[in-house]
Structure formats: C-alpha cells, structure tokens
Design a protein around this motif. Structure first.
Motif, PDB file in Angstrom:
ATOM      1  N   ALA A 184       0.834  -1.206   0.000  1.00 30.94           N
ATOM      2  CA  ALA A 184       0.000   0.000   0.000  1.00 30.94           C
ATOM      3  C   ALA A 184       0.870   1.259   0.000  1.00 30.94           C
ATOM      4  CB  ALA A 184      -0.928  -0.004   1.207  1.00 30.94           C
ATOM      5  N   ASP A 191      -5.299   6.868   2.160  1.00 30.72           N
ATOM      6  CA  ASP A 191      -5.755   6.118   3.335  1.00 30.72           C
ATOM      7  C   ASP A 191      -7.017   5.319   3.030  1.00 30.72           C
ATOM      8  OD1 ASP A 191      -3.696   6.933   4.938  1.00 30.72           O
ATOM      9  OD2 ASP A 191      -4.778   8.618   5.830  1.00 30.72           O
ATOM     10  N   GLU A 192      -7.945   5.909   2.265  1.00 29.79           N
ATOM     11  CA  GLU A 192      -9.195   5.216   1.948  1.00 29.79           C
ATOM     12  C   GLU A 192      -8.936   4.007   1.053  1.00 29.79           C
ATOM     13  OE1 GLU A 192     -13.659   6.163   0.193  1.00 29.79           O
ATOM     14  OE2 GLU A 192     -11.936   7.222  -0.643  1.00 29.79           O
ATOM     15  N   ALA A 194      -6.121   2.384   0.617  1.00 30.36           N
ATOM     16  CA  ALA A 194      -5.370   1.372   1.380  1.00 30.36           C
ATOM     17  C   ALA A 194      -6.305   0.576   2.282  1.00 30.36           C
ATOM     18  CB  ALA A 194      -4.282   2.045   2.216  1.00 30.36           C
ATOM     19  N   GLY A 195      -7.285   1.244   2.900  1.00 30.18           N
ATOM     20  CA  GLY A 195      -8.247   0.560   3.759  1.00 30.18           C
ATOM     21  C   GLY A 195      -9.109  -0.418   2.990  1.00 30.18           C
ATOM     22  N   GLY A 212      -4.412  -2.652   8.981  1.00 24.46           N
ATOM     23  CA  GLY A 212      -4.989  -1.327   8.727  1.00 24.46           C
ATOM     24  C   GLY A 212      -4.445  -0.256   9.646  1.00 24.46           C
ATOM     25  N   VAL A 215      -0.969   1.234   9.182  1.00 25.85           N
ATOM     26  CA  VAL A 215      -0.790   2.277   8.155  1.00 25.85           C
ATOM     27  C   VAL A 215      -1.223   3.634   8.710  1.00 25.85           C
ATOM     28  CG1 VAL A 215      -1.462   3.056   5.845  1.00 25.85           C
ATOM     29  CG2 VAL A 215      -1.093   0.616   6.290  1.00 25.85           C
ATOM     30  N   SER A 216      -2.467   3.718   9.181  1.00 28.87           N
ATOM     31  CA  SER A 216      -2.987   4.944   9.800  1.00 28.87           C
ATOM     32  C   SER A 216      -4.314   4.628  10.456  1.00 28.87           C
ATOM     33  CB  SER A 216      -3.171   6.067   8.761  1.00 28.87           C
ATOM     34  OG  SER A 216      -4.259   5.778   7.912  1.00 28.87           O
ATOM     35  N   GLU A 218      -7.201   6.186   9.933  1.00 33.04           N
ATOM     36  CA  GLU A 218      -8.267   6.203   8.922  1.00 33.04           C
ATOM     37  C   GLU A 218      -8.251   4.915   8.098  1.00 33.04           C
ATOM     38  OE1 GLU A 218      -9.813   8.699   5.000  1.00 33.04           O
ATOM     39  OE2 GLU A 218      -8.254   9.564   6.288  1.00 33.04           O
ATOM     40  N   THR A 219      -7.060   4.465   7.728  1.00 32.46           N
ATOM     41  CA  THR A 219      -6.948   3.207   6.983  1.00 32.46           C
ATOM     42  C   THR A 219      -7.488   2.045   7.800  1.00 32.46           C
ATOM     43  OG1 THR A 219      -5.024   3.974   5.731  1.00 32.46           O
ATOM     44  CG2 THR A 219      -5.326   1.595   5.905  1.00 32.46           C
ATOM     45  N   ALA A 223     -10.583  -0.200   6.631  1.00 30.63           N
ATOM     46  CA  ALA A 223     -10.289  -1.626   6.444  1.00 30.63           C
ATOM     47  C   ALA A 223     -11.221  -2.492   7.284  1.00 30.63           C
ATOM     48  CB  ALA A 223      -8.832  -1.907   6.806  1.00 30.63           C
TER      49      ALA A 223
END
Length: 343
Positions: A184, A191-192, A194-195, A212, A215-216, A218-219, A223
C-alpha cells in the motif's frame, strides 16, 4: 412425592447429556486458552496456535472419554460461534461505505468463490474443495471455512480439507498482514484506498485490524468496515450453498443433506438484524463478540484434534497452489476495482 422427584429427574437427564461431552470440551478450552496466551504474549495468531496445538493432541480424538466432547465441540460450539458473529454486523456499516465500494466487495466475494470452483475443476479437485477454499478466502478466513464446511455434504476428505483450509488461510492472512501494508505504501495508496485494499483482501478480521492501523487510523477504520461487510456475506453465501447442495447433490455424492436454512445462519441473521436496529447495547454486543471469538477458538482446537498431521500432508501441492492463487486473485480484483472506480 412426584413433584419432588421431577427436578431430580431433569437434573439427572441433563447430567447424562452433558457429562459425556464435558471432558473433550474442557480439553479444547484449555488448548484455546494456551493459544490465546501465546497470541497475547508472543504475537502469534491465536487461530493458528489453537489449530497446531489441537493437532498435537490428535490421539485424544481417536478413542477414550474425550472423543464425544471433541466431536460436539467441533460441530455445535462452532455453529454457536458463527451465529454470534452476527452482532458485528449492522445496516449502518453498509451505508457508511457507499454503493460502489459495497458492490466491489460483493463482486470480490462472488467472483473469488467462482474462481475457486473453476480452479478446482481445472486441477481435478472436488467441487467441495473449490467452494471451501474460495469461500474462506473470499469472506473471513477460518470462520468462513468452518461455517461453509458445516453445510457441505460430508465425504472421507471433509475434515482433512477443512483443517488444511483453516491452516492455509491463517498462514496466508498473517503473511498478508505484514506484506500488504508495504505494498500500500509502495503504490502510494490514499488512506481510503489502502483501507479498501486491506479490508477487501486479507482473510481474517484480526489481521485486517492489525494491518490497517499499522498504516494509519483512517486506513484501519476503513479496512475494518470493509472487512465486516465481507463477514456479512457469510450468511447469504452459506444459504445459497445449502440450497444448491439440496437441489443438485444426489446419491452417494450428496451424503446427509443439510437443512435448507441452517439454525446457525438463522442466528447470524437474527443478531445482525437486532444490531442493525440498535436493540443490542454496546456492552452486550462486545461481550457477545468476545464469546463468539472464544467459541470459534475452542472449536478450531477441537477440529485440530480430530485431524492427523499425516492426512493434512496428503492434500498435495495442487491444493496449496489453489489457495495461493485464490488469494492473489482477490487482491488483484480489489486493486483493479478501486482503480476503475477512481478512488
């Protein structure tokens, strides 16, 4: 006098039902607790540890006082745990993701199962194995494998195929938890995106959460949401499989037909409906979710005890190739879908 004897008779009857199953259940529970300890302290996947520890105690399932309880735990406790998975699902989750991404997730589930069936046919494996591996990769890993196995007609390879599938998807899910966040970042997904990628491709819920949030935040949230929508597909997929098995399987291939609507699927839908209408308080929902996780962990320990390591190794290289191919297929499909949707 008869009134006084009635409760005693009921207790005696209950003891006659419970006692033969108690030894096997308690052994599976102890193995599950050991697996959870290893997971908490050393980061090992709890499902994988329960499975491997269970295999080490296979001799208990061959004969002796533990055998009836192991059979009961691998079957009934499993179905109880799957039914309680419904408390994780709500209509609000669906609405939050949007129609396009929901369509992508559903398409990923359906096409991966069809890919599993096609791969099984090309490689000369039985259709049961294609449905089992495709469904476990498409939906939610070990939990889906156990739920799908419960409605498939049984043959001499059923337990071997289930244990192989649970073992494989757990290992692949752990590898994906480490590798996919790197991919990712390499492809510079938002972020979206990647999720959606992580939630739409990694097999088990715990590994999705781990990947998830690595990564962050939000991710991690996206996820988890995407993954739970895949989990929501479990009930309709099991129902469709049950209907098709009843309609098309016949003779020796059919085995003992499952009911049209298995009780654990009814339970899953019932709890999902209650949760969608906000009728289950969050504290109770959390407790039921934990109970579901423990029931599945205990039941997979029992499934491990029922299967010998030699039988797992007999499954062959084609089966490993199939489940890896299914994993790569759903990953490529989700990435292509996200790009086509312009996210």
């Amino acid at each position: 006098m008869q009134t006084a004897l009635a409760p005693r008779s009921a207790l005696f009857a209950l003891r006659e039902i419970v006692q033969p199953k108690l030894h096997g259940f308690l052994v599976a529970a102890v193995i599950a607790a050991a697996a959870q300890f290893l997971s908490d302290h050393y980061g090992a996947p709890a499902m994988l540890m329960a499975l491997l520890l269970g295999i080490a105690f296979h001799f208990l399932a061959e004969d002796g006082p533990c055998k009836p309880g192991i059979e009961f735990t691998a079957r009934s406790v499993l179905r109880f745990g799957v039914a309680l998975l419904g408390v994780r699902i709500s209509a609000e989750l669906m609405v939050g993701l949007g129609a396009e991404l929901i369509g992508l997730v559903i398409a990923g589930v359906v096409l991966t199962i069809l890919f599993g069936l096609a791969a099984a046919r090309l490689l000369g494996r039985g259709w049961r194995f294609g449905v089992l591996t495709g469904g476990s990769v498409a939906i939610c890993g070990a939990s889906a494998a156990m739920a799908i196995s419960a409605v498939l007609p049984k043959n001499e390879h059923s337990e071997r195929n289930l244990i192989f599938t649970v073992l494989s998807v757990t290992v692949l899910s752990t590898v994906a938890m480490i590798l996919y966040p790197i991919l990712a970042r390499t492809f510079e997904f938002s972020d979206e995106v990647a999720g959606v990628f992580l939630g739409g491709t990694i097999h088990d819920v715990a590994q999705v959460v781990g990947a998830g949030f690595s990564v962050s935040n939000e991710t991690g949230e996206v996820a988890t949401l995407v993954k739970l929508i895949r989990v929501a597909m479990l009930a309709p997929v099991v129902l469709v499989i049950s209907i098709l098995v009843r309609r098309h399987a016949n003779g020796a291939d059919a085995g003992k037909r499952p009911p049209l609507l298995p009780v654990f699927v009814v339970g899953f839908l019932f709890f999902a409906t209650l949760n969608s209408f906000g009728l289950i308080p969050s504290q109770i929902s959390d407790a039921m979710s934990d109970l579901s996780r423990w029931a599945l962990l205990i039941s997979i320990a029992a499934v491990g005890m029922k299967t010998s390591l030699k039988r797992i190794l007999d499954v062959g290289g084609q089966a490993i190739f199939m489940i890896v191919a299914e994993t790569l297929f759903i990953a490529a499909l989700v990435i292509a879908g996200v790009m086509l949707l312009g996210h």
